[in-house]
Design a protein around this motif. Structure first.
Motif, PDB file in Angstrom:
ATOM      1  N   UNK A  32       0.810  -1.219   0.000  1.00  0.00           N
ATOM      2  CA  UNK A  32       0.000   0.000   0.000  1.00  0.00           C
ATOM      3  C   UNK A  32       0.843   1.268   0.000  1.00  0.00           C
ATOM      4  N   UNK A  33       2.042   1.201   0.564  1.00  0.00           N
ATOM      5  CA  UNK A  33       2.878   2.402   0.610  1.00  0.00           C
ATOM      6  C   UNK A  33       3.833   2.502  -0.583  1.00  0.00           C
ATOM      7  N   UNK A  92      11.019 -10.030   0.029  1.00  0.00           N
ATOM      8  CA  UNK A  92      11.750  -8.972  -0.647  1.00  0.00           C
ATOM      9  C   UNK A  92      11.505  -7.603  -0.065  1.00  0.00           C
ATOM     10  N   UNK A  93      10.313  -7.379   0.487  1.00  0.00           N
ATOM     11  CA  UNK A  93       9.944  -5.998   0.778  1.00  0.00           C
ATOM     12  C   UNK A  93       9.367  -5.701   2.145  1.00  0.00           C
ATOM     13  N   UNK A  99      -3.401  -4.752  10.337  1.00  0.00           N
ATOM     14  CA  UNK A  99      -2.852  -3.449   9.935  1.00  0.00           C
ATOM     15  C   UNK A  99      -1.357  -3.547   9.690  1.00  0.00           C
ATOM     16  N   UNK A 100      -0.700  -4.330  10.525  1.00  0.00           N
ATOM     17  CA  UNK A 100       0.744  -4.460  10.391  1.00  0.00           C
ATOM     18  C   UNK A 100       1.126  -5.267   9.168  1.00  0.00           C
ATOM     19  N   UNK A 101       0.190  -6.039   8.656  1.00  0.00           N
ATOM     20  CA  UNK A 101       0.498  -6.868   7.513  1.00  0.00           C
ATOM     21  C   UNK A 101       0.550  -6.028   6.237  1.00  0.00           C
TER      22      UNK A 101
END
Lengths: 223, 223
Positions: A65-66, B142-143, B220-222
DNA sequence: CGGTGGGTTGAGGTATTTCAAGGCTCGTGG
DNA sequence: CCACGAGCCTTGAAATACCTCAACCCACCG
């Protein structure tokens, strides 16, 4: 020939190779051109078509999302992409450079597969190949150092697109970085290290044309 | 019943579910027990069988030459694993705890698939599900940050194995770390953070039983 | 020519790893 | 029954690989 909304050109042709010897009558379809940077399909869109790169290069990726991006694969001439088992795309696909793709309607392909066992077999095979690539890439992303990742990337590209000793990369450093789970600066530094070690050379000023001077040493760095 | 070389117990049973309604006569096979920590098959071994977890848990992983490990998936009761399109396993599979598996001979499954279209379809479907999991995991590896990875892991396990609000993890911190591309210390710290934030609680002293107190916050943290 | 889109390189910051210590549980054997 | 060691987990402190921010260069193009 006509021009679609994105200014991409379109005309008729036939699907090639990899899907066994398809009864071509069933699978005549359009050939499409996408301009550098334009989107071919978006994540979570219904998967209406299956694509094959005729010329050019494509990246498929997921976004957080970011804006953090993970490129799952690069698609080069001959590669088939956008093949989904469910009805929905799980990646966004974009043309990296001006790209020509061939496409078949997904449903017509499914239809053929029901009749023709070898086509069904090919579909499974292609999915399995994608799976294998993803499995190898998980190891790279989870456990390899930046130098190992870049070495592995170069070897992969060397295998897939080298024409006559020179690798003409279609993608920029940021794409490579998002494929390898790094930043573009880290990719650039790793390439510099390999260059300084005499393992690779650049051609021209563009930095996109790479010559592998010492493949064995590169392979050592891969593991 | 008898005992094989590894001291694992064996007896006859039938394959269950997920592979459509198989003509069971074709696919009678053995049920096997593996002791905690024992290997079920090794990477690059010929793939003779396809497996289903009846009870317990299995990890499949790849190793680099220096011992770095990437776990590609955990297999829980009901899951099928070791399904290869080529003839060779691409992961090593080990029992995490004492585990019972059912198995069919790969060739007999391939044989059935040729006759029965729905079985062929199921095979493709299962491969596609594995592919989807791997694709999602690439994005994670990866992110995502360590906290995001651990949150995603908890949500995945919550979805797959929660019985009555309590998650009894079969795997140790090191396994979780090797699944998430982190170190065990980082996993431990992330869990502590989530605990301190009131998002999860531990049951007993074992730290393997986890209660999700605030699933929305975890989600939310996901991302 | 000036701007834009790559690419490289340096300096400093930080998330994660590494190294180390300590606690708890459990199984085994004296 | 208790002592002991092994396995697992947590926590702290220091190290480091990679990221971020910034400057600069070069090629290309309207």
């Amino acid at each position: 020939m006509f021009v679609n909304l994105n200014g991409n050109r379109v005309h008729k042709t036939r699907f090639l190779g990899e899907l066994g010897n398809l009864p071509q009558s069933e699978l005549v379809l359009n050939e499409f051109k996408y301009r550098r940077g334009s989107e071919i399909f978006g994540e979570s869109e219904p998967a209406e078509y299956v694509y094959q790169v005729a010329d050019g290069a494509v990246r498929s990726y997921k976004l957080l999302s970011d804006g953090r991006r993970q490129i799952g694969a690069f698609h080069l001439p001959g590669d088939i992409f956008g093949l989904e088992n469910g009805g929905v795309h799980r990646f966004t696909a974009e043309a990296i450079v001006n790209t020509t793709v061939r496409l078949v309607k997904r449903v017509s392909l499914a239809h053929v597969a029901e009749q023709d066992v070898t086509v069904a077999h090919d579909l499974l095979n292609m999915t399995a190949i994608n799976l294998q690539h993803a499995e190898d890439h998980m190891l790279l992303l989870g456990r390899k150092t930046s130098l190992e990742r870049v070495a592995a990337f170069l070897l992969e590209m060397d295998r897939r697109l080298t024409a006559a000793g020179v690798m003409a990369l279609p993608m920029c450093r940021r794409d490579i970085a998002d494929y390898l789970g790094l930043t573009l600066e880290t990719v650039s530094r790793a390439l510099s290290v390999l260059h300084d070690k005499g393992i690779l050379g650049f051609l021209g000023q563009t930095q996109r044309q790479i010559v592998l001077l010492d493949r064995p040493k590169l392979a050592e760095l891969d593991l």
